[in-house]
Design a protein around this motif. Structure first.
Motif, PDB file in Angstrom:
ATOM      1  N   VAL A 156       0.846  -1.187   0.000  1.00  0.00           N
ATOM      2  CA  VAL A 156       0.000   0.000   0.000  1.00  0.00           C
ATOM      3  C   VAL A 156       0.889   1.247   0.000  1.00  0.00           C
ATOM      4  CG1 VAL A 156      -0.202   0.061   2.520  1.00  0.00           C
ATOM      5  CG2 VAL A 156      -1.938   1.199   1.107  1.00  0.00           C
ATOM      6  N   ALA A 157       0.436   2.247  -0.729  1.00  0.00           N
ATOM      7  CA  ALA A 157       1.152   3.534  -0.755  1.00  0.00           C
ATOM      8  C   ALA A 157       0.145   4.659  -0.511  1.00  0.00           C
ATOM      9  CB  ALA A 157       1.846   3.731  -2.092  1.00  0.00           C
ATOM     10  N   ILE A 158       0.571   5.672   0.280  1.00  0.00           N
ATOM     11  CA  ILE A 158      -0.272   6.846   0.544  1.00  0.00           C
ATOM     12  C   ILE A 158       0.338   8.018  -0.197  1.00  0.00           C
ATOM     13  CG2 ILE A 158      -1.399   8.262   2.281  1.00  0.00           C
ATOM     14  CD1 ILE A 158      -2.085   5.280   2.441  1.00  0.00           C
ATOM     15  N   LEU A 159      -0.460   8.651  -1.050  1.00  0.00           N
ATOM     16  CA  LEU A 159       0.010   9.776  -1.853  1.00  0.00           C
ATOM     17  C   LEU A 159      -0.617  11.072  -1.355  1.00  0.00           C
ATOM     18  CD1 LEU A 159      -0.363   8.249  -5.467  1.00  0.00           C
ATOM     19  CD2 LEU A 159       1.488   7.938  -3.811  1.00  0.00           C
ATOM     20  N   ASP A 160       0.081  12.185  -1.619  1.00  0.00           N
ATOM     21  CA  ASP A 160      -0.479  13.480  -1.248  1.00  0.00           C
ATOM     22  C   ASP A 160      -1.425  13.954  -2.343  1.00  0.00           C
ATOM     23  OD1 ASP A 160       1.101  14.277  -3.355  1.00  0.00           O
ATOM     24  OD2 ASP A 160       2.691  15.111  -2.079  1.00  0.00           O
ATOM     25  N   ALA A 161      -1.877  15.164  -2.232  1.00  0.00           N
ATOM     26  CA  ALA A 161      -2.850  15.688  -3.189  1.00  0.00           C
ATOM     27  C   ALA A 161      -2.269  15.776  -4.583  1.00  0.00           C
ATOM     28  CB  ALA A 161      -3.329  17.067  -2.724  1.00  0.00           C
ATOM     29  N   ASN A 162      -0.922  15.884  -4.694  1.00  0.00           N
ATOM     30  CA  ASN A 162      -0.271  15.936  -6.013  1.00  0.00           C
ATOM     31  C   ASN A 162       0.116  14.549  -6.536  1.00  0.00           C
ATOM     32  OD1 ASN A 162      -0.367  18.789  -6.074  1.00  0.00           O
ATOM     33  ND2 ASN A 162       1.425  18.867  -4.720  1.00  0.00           N
ATOM     34  N   ARG A 163      -0.340  13.549  -5.846  1.00  0.00           N
ATOM     35  CA  ARG A 163      -0.108  12.146  -6.214  1.00  0.00           C
ATOM     36  C   ARG A 163       1.386  11.804  -6.129  1.00  0.00           C
ATOM     37  NH1 ARG A 163      -4.540  10.427 -10.909  1.00  0.00           N
ATOM     38  NH2 ARG A 163      -6.244  11.718 -10.099  1.00  0.00           N
ATOM     39  N   GLN A 164       2.011  12.325  -5.076  1.00  0.00           N
ATOM     40  CA  GLN A 164       3.406  12.004  -4.792  1.00  0.00           C
ATOM     41  C   GLN A 164       3.445  11.162  -3.538  1.00  0.00           C
ATOM     42  OE1 GLN A 164       5.955  12.828  -6.881  1.00  0.00           O
ATOM     43  NE2 GLN A 164       4.338  13.668  -8.206  1.00  0.00           N
ATOM     44  N   TRP A 165       4.368  10.172  -3.547  1.00  0.00           N
ATOM     45  CA  TRP A 165       4.451   9.227  -2.425  1.00  0.00           C
ATOM     46  C   TRP A 165       4.984   9.945  -1.192  1.00  0.00           C
ATOM     47  CZ3 TRP A 165       7.951   7.383   1.052  1.00  0.00           C
ATOM     48  CH2 TRP A 165       7.643   6.158   1.685  1.00  0.00           C
TER      49      TRP A 165
END
Length: 452
Positions: free
Chosen positions: A77-86
């Protein structure tokens, strides 16, 4: 490919293999598709659960718990920020994010399967956008290894391969059974017909099955039996004809030589001439009867029915034959109960009556009376001839209608005849669609009844 067993097996194998192939392809695709859908649905549900938790309880501790829950070899699983960066996730999720950066970046901002080509890719990927109650925004990205799907595919291929081999084995067994049950009887019947074509009628076929093959086997066996019987009858017929012809020809040849002698008196010469006339008439009658029988076996024999009045017709027949009875001091009486119309072939009916009356005359003693009775019964013409002759034993009633059969062979020279008259009568009656019956016993005379 000339044997029917090979052709039948080939057609059967091709048909079953095509059907089996279509079914296997359908089942294979259905199972794979179902497992594929199950994998996608399960991954979407897990991602949606993590998204819901982050929206309600977004914190560092929550992120840590999510990472711990998905820390295994099969799923990341990966959580990204609003800019879709890890910015958070399991240890392997960063490298996976780099691998699928383009797909994740360009995917629509909703719960969706980003990478679904499990046959070409090592992972399937889903995307889940979230917004927490405290205002944090981002995306949960789920990665699931496609190893389980590839393993399933490998097992399916193995099982379907085993099923295909088993099917071929079963089809081979069916081929052997078909060969034994269907083709072997056909081969035996083919061999039997070949033997029949060469004139060997001693054929014995087994016909235990109650199906078309059994019926065919029974028919061939019946044909063989009938041909064997016909051959036997033909040989007996030819032998009898040879015997019947030899006797008058011997008389003709012998007495012709005697007539050449010059020392014969006029009385002796006249006696020998009478014998020659008698034997010539006998030979002529035999040849005529043989010709009639030959006609009945050919297409040239026909029945031409027409309307005939019974009383004048039978009176005419009586006048023609009555003189031969009177010459032997025998009597003939006619009774037509009422004049009626017959639809018959007059020539053939006359032949029937003349043969039966001549038969009665030959086998009746002097001063005896033969009765010819004609009447209508149930719409049929009935011709009844009753004599006071030597009679026939009941066991011989069927035999007398066969060609060249005389139940009193020892007295054949005394009574004359070649045993063809009743055979001709039976053929003529049956050609009219009628039947002939006989009631007789030894010493009690005979009653012949013709129903037309």
């Amino acid at each position: 490919m000339n044997r029917i067993s090979i052709k039948l097996a080939a057609y059967f194998l091709v048909a079953v293999l095509i059907l089996e192939g279509l079914l296997m392809v359908y089942l294979h695709r259905t199972i794979v598709h179902s497992q594929e859908e199950a994998q996608f649905t399960q991954l979407l549900e897990r991602g949606a659960n993590h998204r819901d938790v982050l929206e309600d309880f977004y914190s560092e501790e929550t992120l840590m718990h999510i990472e711990l829950m998905e820390s295994n070899l099969e799923r990341q699983v990966a959580i990204l920020d609003a800019n879709r960066q890890w910015f958070a996730g399991t240890d392997a999720s960063r490298s996976l994010m780099n691998q699928f950066q383009h797909q994740v970046t360009t995917a629509p901002a909703r719960d969706s399967v980003v990478v679904d080509d499990w046959e070409q890719e090592n992972y399937i990927v889903t995307l889940h956008p979230f917004e927490s109650t405290t205002g944090e925004q981002g995306y949960v990205v789920m990665f699931e290894s496609t190893t389980s799907l590839h393993t399933l595919m490998s097992k399916l291929n193995t099982h379907f391969g085993i099923a295909g081999v088993a099917s071929l084995l079963i089809l081979f067994i069916l081929y052997v059974l078909l060969s034994r049950i269907i083709t072997r009887p056909l081969v035996r019947m083919k061999e039997a017909t070949e033997r029949l074509s060469t004139g060997d009628f001693r054929v014995k076929l087994m016909h235990k099955s109650r199906d078309e093959l059994g019926d065919l086997s029974t028919s061939i066996q019946k044909l063989a039996d009938d041909l064997e019987h016909t051959q036997k009858e033909r040989m007996e017929f030819l032998a009898a004809i040879s015997h019947e012809l030899r006797t008058p020809l011997t008389y003709l040849s012998g007495y012709s030589s005697v007539l050449k002698r010059e020392d014969l008196s006029a009385q002796e010469r006249q006696r020998y001439v009478s014998i020659l006339e008698e034997e010539s008439a006998r030979l002529t009658e035999l040849v005529k009867n043989l010709f009639d029988l030959a006609q009945m076996d050919e297409t040239s024999f026909t029945i031409s029915k027409e309307s005939v009045q019974a009383a004048p017709f039978f009176s005419s027949v009586l006048q023609r034959i009555k003189h031969s009875f009177e010459l032997e001091d025998k009597y003939l009486e006619l009774s037509v109960r009422e004049d009626f119309e017959m639809i018959v072939d007059p020539v053939r009916v006359e032949q029937i009556v003349m043969n039966l009356l001549d038969n009665a005359r030959k086998y009746s003693p002097v001063q005896s009376t033969t009765h010819l009775d004609v009447y209508v019964q149930d719409g049929h013409t009935v011709i009844r001839i009753e004599d006071e002759g030597i009679g026939i034993h009941p066991r011989n009633h069927e035999m007398i209608f066969e060609k060249l059969i005389r139940v009193e062979k020892s007295r054949s020279r005394e009574y004359g005849g070649a045993g063809l008259g009743l055979a001709i009568v039976k053929e003529l009656v049956e050609a009219h669609g009628g039947r002939i019956e006989v009631i007789s016993d030894v010493g009690k005379g005979s009653i012949f009844t013709v129903i037309l």
